[in-house]
Write an enzyme that holds these catalytic residues in place. Sequence first.
Site, short mmCIF file in Angstrom:
data_model
loop_
_atom_site.label_atom_id
_atom_site.label_comp_id
_atom_site.label_asym_id
_atom_site.label_seq_id
_atom_site.Cartn_x
_atom_site.Cartn_y
_atom_site.Cartn_z
N CYS A 194 3.05 -4.63 6.86
CA CYS A 194 2.68 -4.41 5.47
C CYS A 194 3.92 -4.09 4.63
CB CYS A 194 1.69 -3.25 5.36
SG CYS A 194 0.03 -3.67 5.94
N HIS A 230 0.81 -1.22 0.00
CA HIS A 230 0.00 0.00 0.00
C HIS A 230 0.84 1.26 0.00
CE1 HIS A 230 0.65 1.15 4.24
NE2 HIS A 230 0.59 -0.13 4.54
#
Length: 396
Positions: free
Chosen positions: A336, A318
């Site tokens: 992440c 992301h």
Amino acid sequence: MGRFTYGSAGLLALSLLTACTATTATRQAVKPAAPAVSVAVIPGDRAKDVPTEEPVVVAADAGRLTSVHVSSDQGPLPGVISADGTRWRSNQTARPGTKYTVRTVAVNADGRRKESTSTFTTVKAAQTFDIEYITPNSNDTGTTVGVGMPIMITFDKPITDRVAIERNLTVQSSKPVQGAWHWFDDRHVDFRPTEYWPAYTKVRLDARLAGVRGGEGMYGKRDVRLDFRIGREQITRGTTQNHVLTVRRDGKVVRTMPMSAGQGGAWKFYTTSGIHLAMSREAVTVMTSPGIGPGESGYYQLTVYDTVRISNSGEYVHSAPWSVGAQGNSNVSHGCVNVSPENAKWFLDNTLIGDPIIITGSPRVLEPTNGWGHWQENWKEWLKWSSIKDGPTVGF
């Protein structure tokens, strides 16, 4: 005197000719007739509580079948006559609690017809089961998916007769592959090939489950067909040690993206190593700290943009404008894969659901059941959970 002799010889010749002609005619008249054709049908006439999976078989003796029709108010039961015409066998499953009528026509060697009719009734269903959810699908994944995409089926009830289910799940592809089904539990069965799907392949699943026994007294409610397409081959690789994601499309590098992975410390803050698949693409995602509630130390709630989910444990690729300085040189995330806003937007726009995203270098390994970790099992491990093992898909 001479005429008398000539006439006697003529009469004798005529007598012999007449005798031969009569003998031939007599032989033709007594030629034995071909035996009458007989037809046997299984299940027998008026049979009751016939299992739905039991095939209907029709056999002709001393002749051949010219037509077989098995009908009911639930629709016909199709089948195939053998090449020599002596045998017919149904090739689909009967419906439960249904009366079937079998009508046959057969002929013997002389062409004499024999018609017959019989009936049977299948066992009644105490309950039915259905496919509750299937992936890929046009709503969540689109009809074009990545080369790593498995076929995933969720049933609405627990299945105990796994063999019967697998035998009625047929996968066809325009480029034949070797593949197998894998039961994760009694409600979930998934299919994948031995290796990634070939790029640009058409795939069809026929789940012919109507009437199929899924357990004691439980039968399939309906048939389901699924068509989808495999797109270009796009595989993304990155390591938590060199901090770069490399995207290859059909073997050629199309993008390199500096990244920052999980900082570690706590186990949950490591990015998992393994073959991930793109599970969803989201323009906006609200992320919260795993296992920590509001008011607790370390709690966070963060809105992030242009996200591609890669596991069920909260891992995404992301946009992370706050960590651009660390991207390409160090790991600072909570697990992440952080990339720049520009790279995140490109990755979102250019990723198909089912694209492999392979991360290495972390001590935390992606579990096969964490999201779509299907490729974490080698082929031998995958087959352990198949009821009928592997088989080639049939090209179409």
